[in-house]
Design a protein around this motif. Structure first.
Motif, mmCIF file in Angstrom:
data_model
loop_
_atom_site.group_PDB
_atom_site.id
_atom_site.type_symbol
_atom_site.label_atom_id
_atom_site.label_comp_id
_atom_site.label_asym_id
_atom_site.label_seq_id
_atom_site.Cartn_x
_atom_site.Cartn_y
_atom_site.Cartn_z
ATOM 1 N N UNK A 90 40.603 44.431 28.017
ATOM 2 C CA UNK A 90 40.411 45.841 28.258
ATOM 3 C C UNK A 90 39.082 46.340 28.425
ATOM 4 N N UNK A 91 38.741 46.895 29.690
ATOM 5 C CA UNK A 91 37.477 47.633 29.869
ATOM 6 C C UNK A 91 37.811 49.111 29.678
ATOM 7 N N UNK A 92 36.822 49.378 28.731
ATOM 8 C CA UNK A 92 36.856 50.799 28.364
ATOM 9 C C UNK A 92 35.383 51.439 28.583
ATOM 10 N N UNK A 93 35.580 52.750 28.460
ATOM 11 C CA UNK A 93 34.062 53.761 28.576
ATOM 12 C C UNK A 93 34.090 54.598 27.142
ATOM 13 N N UNK A 101 33.556 58.698 17.985
ATOM 14 C CA UNK A 101 33.354 57.828 18.989
ATOM 15 C C UNK A 101 34.841 57.819 19.784
ATOM 16 N N UNK A 102 34.925 58.321 21.015
ATOM 17 C CA UNK A 102 35.798 58.070 21.798
ATOM 18 C C UNK A 102 35.884 57.011 22.953
ATOM 19 N N UNK A 103 36.891 56.241 22.864
ATOM 20 C CA UNK A 103 36.897 55.066 23.585
ATOM 21 C C UNK A 103 38.104 55.159 24.473
ATOM 22 N N UNK A 115 39.510 55.566 18.635
ATOM 23 C CA UNK A 115 38.731 56.635 18.254
ATOM 24 C C UNK A 115 38.080 56.256 16.928
ATOM 25 N N UNK A 116 36.836 56.095 16.769
ATOM 26 C CA UNK A 116 36.177 55.891 15.305
ATOM 27 C C UNK A 116 36.126 57.346 14.791
#
Length: 150
Positions: A90-93, A101-103, A115-116
């Motif tokens: 999976x490639x995430x931003x 921290x939202x991915x 989400x962290x």
């Protein structure tokens, strides 16, 4: 580098899975973060169960590797998750939003967020949420609670 650099080190994790239409289950594991590429990236490896159990003969249930690199032009983190047991990539931003921290990732099936949150020096929480294409609501699929290993 502070966004993910704050996690560098070894963490003991407890995981709660909430699969749709299946019973909830739990597991324990470990998650290790390190700097890479001369400090230009943060990588992490997670494993369920912990390595000590695998070395004692337990089968690996899950393992994964993330490579996270900051993009200063776009002011986002780009990262790739590799899950070899499930043949998943999976490639995430990612970006910090408030105290989280939202991915994010999207494909033809819908959207995924990792989400962290509740980030402290010696602990953090993490959750996975999914919203199928056309749906209004997000559904939580997984929680992780991490405690820094001593």
């Amino acid at each position: 580098m502070k966004t993910y650099g704050q996690f560098v080190g070894l963490w003991n994790i407890s995981i709660r899975y909430l699969p749709l239409g299946q019973p909830e289950r739990t597991a324990i594991g470990e998650w290790e973060f390190s700097y890479a590429l001369e400090g230009r990236a943060v990588i992490d490896v997670w494993q369920v169960p912990p390595r000590t159990e695998v070395l004692a003969g337990a089968a690996t249930a899950e393992c994964g590797l993330c490579v996270r690199i900051y993009d200063p032009v776009e002011d986002v983190w780009r990262f790739t998750f590799h899950g070899p047991l499930n043949r998943r990539q999976i490639n995430m931003i990612a970006k910090p939003i408030d105290n989280e921290i939202v991915q994010e990732y999207a494909d033809e099936h819908g959207e995924l967020r990792w989400i962290f949150y509740d980030i402290q020096p010696d602990s953090f929480s993490w959750r996975a949420e999914r919203r199928p294409r056309g749906a209004d609501a997000w559904r939580i699929e997984q929680f992780i609670f991490a405690k820094r290993a001593r």
